[in-house]
Design a protein around this motif. Structure first.
Motif, PDB file in Angstrom:
ATOM      1  N   TYR A 159       0.841  -1.194   0.000  1.00 40.08           N
ATOM      2  CA  TYR A 159       0.000   0.000   0.000  1.00 40.08           C
ATOM      3  C   TYR A 159       0.876   1.245   0.000  1.00 40.08           C
ATOM      4  O   TYR A 159       1.892   1.297   0.692  1.00 40.08           O
ATOM      5  CB  TYR A 159      -0.911   0.030   1.230  1.00 40.08           C
ATOM      6  CG  TYR A 159      -2.142  -0.837   1.096  1.00 40.08           C
ATOM      7  CD1 TYR A 159      -3.234  -0.411   0.346  1.00 40.08           C
ATOM      8  CD2 TYR A 159      -2.213  -2.075   1.725  1.00 40.08           C
ATOM      9  CE1 TYR A 159      -4.361  -1.198   0.224  1.00 40.08           C
ATOM     10  CE2 TYR A 159      -3.340  -2.875   1.604  1.00 40.08           C
ATOM     11  CZ  TYR A 159      -4.417  -2.421   0.851  1.00 40.08           C
ATOM     12  OH  TYR A 159      -5.531  -3.205   0.726  1.00 40.08           O
ATOM     13  N   ASN A 182      -3.666   3.243  -1.299  1.00 40.02           N
ATOM     14  CA  ASN A 182      -3.978   2.610  -2.575  1.00 40.02           C
ATOM     15  C   ASN A 182      -3.040   1.431  -2.790  1.00 40.02           C
ATOM     16  O   ASN A 182      -1.832   1.537  -2.523  1.00 40.02           O
ATOM     17  CB  ASN A 182      -3.832   3.611  -3.737  1.00 40.02           C
ATOM     18  CG  ASN A 182      -4.814   4.750  -3.631  1.00 40.02           C
ATOM     19  OD1 ASN A 182      -5.979   4.553  -3.296  1.00 40.02           O
ATOM     20  ND2 ASN A 182      -4.361   5.961  -3.920  1.00 40.02           N
ATOM     21  N   ILE A 183      -3.584   0.334  -3.254  1.00 36.83           N
ATOM     22  CA  ILE A 183      -2.775  -0.859  -3.431  1.00 36.83           C
ATOM     23  C   ILE A 183      -1.907  -0.715  -4.673  1.00 36.83           C
ATOM     24  O   ILE A 183      -2.355  -0.232  -5.715  1.00 36.83           O
ATOM     25  CB  ILE A 183      -3.665  -2.113  -3.523  1.00 36.83           C
ATOM     26  CG1 ILE A 183      -2.830  -3.366  -3.327  1.00 36.83           C
ATOM     27  CG2 ILE A 183      -4.445  -2.168  -4.824  1.00 36.83           C
ATOM     28  CD1 ILE A 183      -3.645  -4.605  -3.065  1.00 36.83           C
ATOM     29  N   GLU A 221     -10.113  -4.117  -5.583  1.00 41.89           N
ATOM     30  CA  GLU A 221      -8.834  -4.422  -4.940  1.00 41.89           C
ATOM     31  C   GLU A 221      -8.678  -5.920  -4.706  1.00 41.89           C
ATOM     32  O   GLU A 221      -7.618  -6.496  -4.957  1.00 41.89           O
ATOM     33  CB  GLU A 221      -8.724  -3.671  -3.613  1.00 41.89           C
ATOM     34  CG  GLU A 221      -8.375  -2.205  -3.751  1.00 41.89           C
ATOM     35  CD  GLU A 221      -8.093  -1.552  -2.412  1.00 41.89           C
ATOM     36  OE1 GLU A 221      -7.976  -2.285  -1.409  1.00 41.89           O
ATOM     37  OE2 GLU A 221      -7.995  -0.319  -2.362  1.00 41.89           O
TER      38      GLU A 221
END
Length: 358
Positions: free
Chosen positions: A122, A127-128, A224
């Motif tokens: 992350y 946000n990945i 995700e």
């Protein structure tokens, strides 16, 4: 959405019509600098070096010690092609290294193994980030290729410096295991973060305190999870092939360690499937919550309408312009009618309350 689709289309177009083995970088980090580091070690000592150019990595091919060469900067295709030629790597292997959209896989050659997997983490905005990492396992070396600096291998670097564990006493196949294990261990932190996000949303929906736009958060979480699933699931096949021990570069004493990685992947995969089901349930729960709120509004409006229908009827009845309505001549007729309306109003409220509709 159209802009993202356009970017994906442009990446695919880069490969159209190219000769097989042509190196075309498809990532988005073309502004990063080339960074090469090496760890050359045996049981007694370790030498950590930052290499100034790709040619400095060539002598490590024929040393008696084990060497880890980590190359950051996939956009430098000429340098990658140069080290590939020096180490005898197939042109299709080099093509897959710089193709960041490559699916996780393993290719076996006579004197080396090629492994591609996805490193997940992350960023500061939660946000990945999915970054491709490629490994080439040779007799006494492991070469790793990354898009840019910053990874999950700091713990491996520290173990090499301090000589902790058995990493400096074993061959390059154990080094490859340690690097893959570091990537897989980081998957657990990703899964834990996803689980916390899902549980927070679930608590909000159950408590009826869901924020506006929670449906967008649920959709983002669903995307995700699909990304993570797509990145992790193929890795089980890779480890399964390695642990069969059919390649001469994988020694029997390290098979057990690869099996442990496989067990971790099974655990991660099961959690992903559980969270995938939970996120679908969250969407159903959200739709049910919206429906319940609408039903509550409709119930209130229906009760109000039911109460005022008879009152409206009486008001309309005595509001007609007929001269001979008997009750119009009563001295207290107005107050009697208001009293009848009030009694009807109270009686209906009592009835709805008794039925538990209010």
């Amino acid at each position: 959405m159209r802009k993202r689709a356009k970017k994906r289309t442009e990446n695919y177009k880069k490969h159209v019509g190219q000769i097989p083995g042509t190196l075309v970088y498809t990532g988005k980090k073309s502004d990063k600098k080339l960074h090469i580091e090496s760890f050359d070690y045996n049981k007694e000592h370790v030498e950590e070096t930052v290499l100034l150019n790709i040619a400095d990595a060539i002598p490590f091919k024929d040393t008696d010690s084990v060497t880890w060469i980590n190359i950051n900067g996939l956009q430098y295709t000429k340098e990658i092609e140069s080290i590939g030629n020096q180490y005898g790597l197939h042109p299709l292997v080099l093509e897959d290294i710089v193709n960041t959209a490559q699916r996780p896989k393993i290719d076996e050659y006579d004197d080396y193994l090629f492994v591609v997997l996805k490193m997940l983490y992350y960023d500061k905005d939660e946000n990945i980030v999915i970054e491709q990492v490629s490994f080439v396992l040779g007799k006494n070396y492991v070469i790793s290729f990354q898009e840019s600096e910053g990874d999950v291998f700091d713990i491996i670097r520290e173990r090499l410096r301090l000589g902790n564990g058995r990493i400096r006493g074993l061959k390059s196949d154990y080094l490859l295991y340690a690097l893959i294990d570091a990537v897989v261990d980081n998957y657990f932190s990703i899964i834990e973060t996803l689980g916390n996000k899902i549980e927070d949303l679930e608590t909000e929906l159950f408590a009826g305190t869901a924020r506006e736009g929670v449906n967008i958060e649920i959709q983002q979480l669903k995307r995700e999870i699909l990304k993570v699933r797509r990145a992790i699931f193929p890795l089980r096949e890779i480890i399964s092939r390695i642990e069969k021990g059919e390649h001469p570069l994988i020694y029997k004493r390290t098979i057990t360690y690869y099996r442990d990685v496989y067990d971790h992947l099974i655990q991660v995969s099961e959690n992903i499937d559980i969270y995938r089901e939970m996120i679908w349930s969250l969407m159903d729960m959200y739709m049910t919550t919206i429906s319940n709120k609408m039903n509550e509004v409709m119930k209130v409006l229906t009760i109000m309408s039911t109460i005022f229908i008879p009152l409206t009827f009486l008001a309309g009845l005595y509001g007609m312009n007929f001269k001979h309505i008997p009750e119009l001549n009563y001295h207290n007729g107005y107050f009697v009618l208001l009293g009848v309306m009030l009694v009807m109003f109270i009686a209906l409220l009592f009835y709805f309350k008794r039925k538990k509709w209010l």
